[in-house]
Write an enzyme that holds these catalytic residues in place. Structure first.
Site, PDB file in Angstrom:
ATOM      1  N   GLU A  50       0.911  -1.157   0.062  1.00  0.00           N
ATOM      2  CA  GLU A  50      -0.058  -0.057   0.021  1.00  0.00           C
ATOM      3  C   GLU A  50       0.698   1.288   0.038  1.00  0.00           C
ATOM      4  OE1 GLU A  50      -3.149   0.294  -0.375  1.00  0.00           O
ATOM      5  OE2 GLU A  50      -3.725  -1.753  -0.289  1.00  0.00           O
ATOM      6  N   SER A  95     -55.453 -19.004  -5.681  1.00  0.00           N
ATOM      7  CA  SER A  95     -56.797 -18.679  -5.152  1.00  0.00           C
ATOM      8  C   SER A  95     -56.772 -17.760  -4.106  1.00  0.00           C
ATOM      9  CB  SER A  95     -57.529 -19.905  -4.722  1.00  0.00           C
ATOM     10  OG  SER A  95     -57.827 -20.683  -5.722  1.00  0.00           O
TER      11      SER A  95
END
Length: 682
Positions: free
Chosen positions: A92, A365
């Site tokens: 980094e 239904s």
């Protein structure tokens, strides 16, 4: 000649201006940079924000969770393995201890690489810059954010030691799978503490933040190994390792924890509900993630933990562990729309997909109540009789036909009442009704009740062929429970900041969209699915769970080849349950089709325990009449009576058992409206 001279003079003037501007730009940049340095010095030390994630509360004020369910474990840098620190510095920011927040050599190198590759392949952010961004900024790619990043980086470098900056960075960087910081990542990936990481494990972890989803060894192992090799090579170039040690580390075992861990915990309360709350906070209330993550907000919700716990219990004890079938449940208070329980699947850890909100399935239904409400508004009554028999229906001006089937192939082969048709879930009766009143009537009724998913005026809509969500169906039923008053489902009642100031307060709204009398009559028809007096050519659909219930409840079952539903309500509670497979796999008639009924009935009975057995109160304009279930006429001598509600003025006047009045000779019997409507079928 003069004209050429003028042109040359103008060119020289333009060039001088361009040179002057070019010379001033660096000067202006230096002045701006100097101003930032002075401002950063004057501003002094910063208050490093302490993480104060928003806390979630249920409707009784008990804590159920928080905004940030990710793993965060802040530890001192001395308690981290040296290898994780060296690996992070190498990949980094290898000159971290030699610069003052900005690595200008790296900026130039990055720019040259980018120009050669014609892409932005290299980054130049230092650890301090990344830490500043993690603490104070968003990911917006604007000039103002860049300036702010520079300013905060300077303040960190001026007022914090390098050790503290590195410690902060290693405790806040995201490593994927919900892990923030080296300690959390060590536990997630290797089930050990950061102090015990090997060089192999540290080099693997250090490569993940560059792309947490891409370089996770639990998801993309090969990509993670390639990234680990880059980290180890960079450590060698930085002088942190010998080549031999790097090669040994690369081939060393990682001892990964192979069980993927998500943000949620198996012990988390109502995880699907909490996910829905997080979505509401950001998408509807537009509260920033930064504020939710660190602002100390308090979020009060509608969740009732007793109902939620009951729902989770009956789900777990109804569906066998080995079954792959899924389920979803929503329970809400129809008076205001507050969601009191929500289940989006059987296992949040295994699948955080919320089927209660995001999935849409055909309700079968369970959609019929919207049809029969429309029928009540168009000349039908609970006593209206139509013949139940195999029928092919012509529609679209005779160009198309539709042939519905009753479950199991059973038919009455004679007229039955609408009340009985609903209780037995007769499909032929439903389609006849749908076509008789006009197919747009059902679409309109469902829309007004709160169904927002796409619908179409087609014959099969009467049988619930168009998919809806569980939450939608619950909302639609709530409209009937409210005697036609539509509500908006809600999850959050109040949000306050850490000082108690009110940021949001829920104001429930109810809009009268359906007829009160028709809604009430329908609700009483829906109680018939548990009443065995309505048994006919088949049994009432709620019969298998009727003995579980001690309260009067309106409900409807629903089933398709791939879905099983049960939904119902009282004036105090609506619950809708769906059971099925994620990929529309055909469900087994037994036992899969019975799970929804079992879960629903026990949840309703548990939630209503201790309340009056019947909370339904008829509005003005309805009457109760004792009706013979078979004939639909008033119960007379020798006929069994069943209390039935009607809109006043539509109740039958004739009694069953009375002899039919003879038609006077020479006079034709006047055909009824329904006789005329169905004449064309015959």
């Amino acid at each position: 000649m003069r004209f050429d001279m003028k042109i040359r003079k103008r060119k020289k003037a333009v060039i001088r201006k361009m040179i002057l501007i070019a010379a001033c730009c660096p000067l202006l940049l230096l002045i701006g940079f100097a101003i930032l340095i002075v401002s950063a010095k004057i501003a002094g030390p910063m208050d490093i924000p302490v993480t104060r994630p928003a806390i979630f509360y249920d409707n009784s004020g008990q804590v159920i969770g928080k905004w940030d369910t990710d793993n965060r474990h802040w530890i001192d840098i001395e308690k981290m393995a040296p290898s994780i620190k060296l690996a992070t510095l190498a990949i980094e920011d290898r000159r971290f201890f030699r610069h003052h927040g900005f690595d200008f050599r790296r900026v130039v190198q990055s720019a040259l690489v980018d120009m050669r590759s014609l892409s932005k392949a290299q980054g130049a952010s230092t650890i301090t810059m990344q830490y500043a961004k993690n603490l104070f900024l968003t990911n917006d790619k604007t000039w103002m954010r860049k300036v702010s990043e520079v300013f905060y980086t300077m303040r960190l470098e001026m007022n914090e030691s390098k050790k503290d900056i590195l410690e902060g960075y290693l405790n806040t960087i995201y490593y994927g799978h919900g892990a923030y910081g080296a300690e959390a990542a060590a536990q997630i990936y290797f089930n050990r503490h950061a102090n015990d990481l090997s060089l192999a494990q540290s080099s693997m972890l250090a490569g993940i933040p560059n792309g947490p989803s891409l370089y996770s060894p639990l998801i993309h192992y090969d990509m993670a190994k390639k990234r680990q090799r880059i980290v180890l090579d960079t450590m060698v170039k930085s002088g942190f390792l010998t080549r031999k040690r790097a090669d040994i580390a690369y081939h060393a075992p990682l001892n990964l924890v192979h069980q993927k861990q998500g943000a949620g915990s198996s012990a988390e309360k109502a995880p699907y509900f909490q996910d829905a709350v997080r979505r509401e906070l950001t998408e509807r209330l537009h509260i920033s993630r930064k504020m939710l993550a660190s602002g100390g907000l308090k979020v009060y919700t509608t969740l009732d933990m007793d109902t939620q716990t009951s729902a989770e219990y009956w789900l777990k004890h109804t569906i066998p562990d080995q079954s792959k079938i899924q389920t979803a449940l929503v329970a809400l208070d129809p008076k205001n729309g507050g969601v009191v329980a929500m289940i989006g699947g059987r296992d949040y850890q295994e699948s955080p997909y919320n089927r209660a909100i995001s999935a849409r399935r055909s309700p079968g239904s369970a959609f019929k109540p919207f049809l029969y409400y429309a029928a009540l508004r168009n000349g039908f009554t609970p006593s209206t009789r139509l013949k139940s028999e195999p029928t092919a229906f012509a529609f679209d001006d005779g160009r198309s036909s539709y042939r519905p089937n009753n479950f199991g192939g059973y038919y009455a082969d004679k007229p039955i009442t609408m009340a009985q048709a609903l209780a037995l879930s007769d499909n032929v009766f439903a389609v006849k009704t749908h076509l008789a009143i006009g197919m747009n009537q059902l679409v309109s009724a469902a829309r007004r009740a709160g169904i927002s998913s796409p619908l179409a005026p087609i014959p099969s809509l009467a049988l619930g062929s168009k998919p809806v969500s569980v939450l939608e169906l619950a909302r639609g039923y709530a409209t009937f429970a409210n005697q036609g008053g539509r509500i908006q489902p809600a999850l959050i009642t109040k949000v306050t900041d850490r000082r108690g100031h009110l940021l949001y307060e829920w104001k429930p709204e109810k809009k009268q969209v359906l007829n009160r009398q028709a809604s009430f009559v329908l609700s009483q028809m829906m109680t018939g699915i548990f009443d065995r007096r309505l048994n006919g050519y088949t049994h009432v659909t709620g019969g298998p769970v009727a003995d579980v219930l001690t309260h009067k409840i309106a409900a409807k079952t629903g089933s398709t080849a791939t879905d099983s539903w049960m939904a119902g309500f009282t004036p105090d509670l609506v619950t809708a349950v769906w059971v099925g497979y994620d990929r529309n796999v055909t469900i087994n008639a037994s036992p899969d089709s019975g799970y929804a009924k079992t879960i629903w009935s026990h949840v309703m009975e548990s939630a209503l325990s201790g309340t009056p057995k019947n909370h339904f109160k008829p509005p003005k304009g309805v009457v109760q009449v004792s009706i013979d279930p078979k004939s639909g006429l008033r119960a007379g001598k020798g006929c069994e009576g069943r209390p039935t509600y009607f809109i006043k003025g539509t109740e039958p006047s004739a009694y069953c058992g009375e002899p039919k009045k003879k038609q006077p000779v020479g006079k034709k019997k006047q055909k009824s409206l329904l006789d005329r409507l169905f004449h064309w079928w015959r």
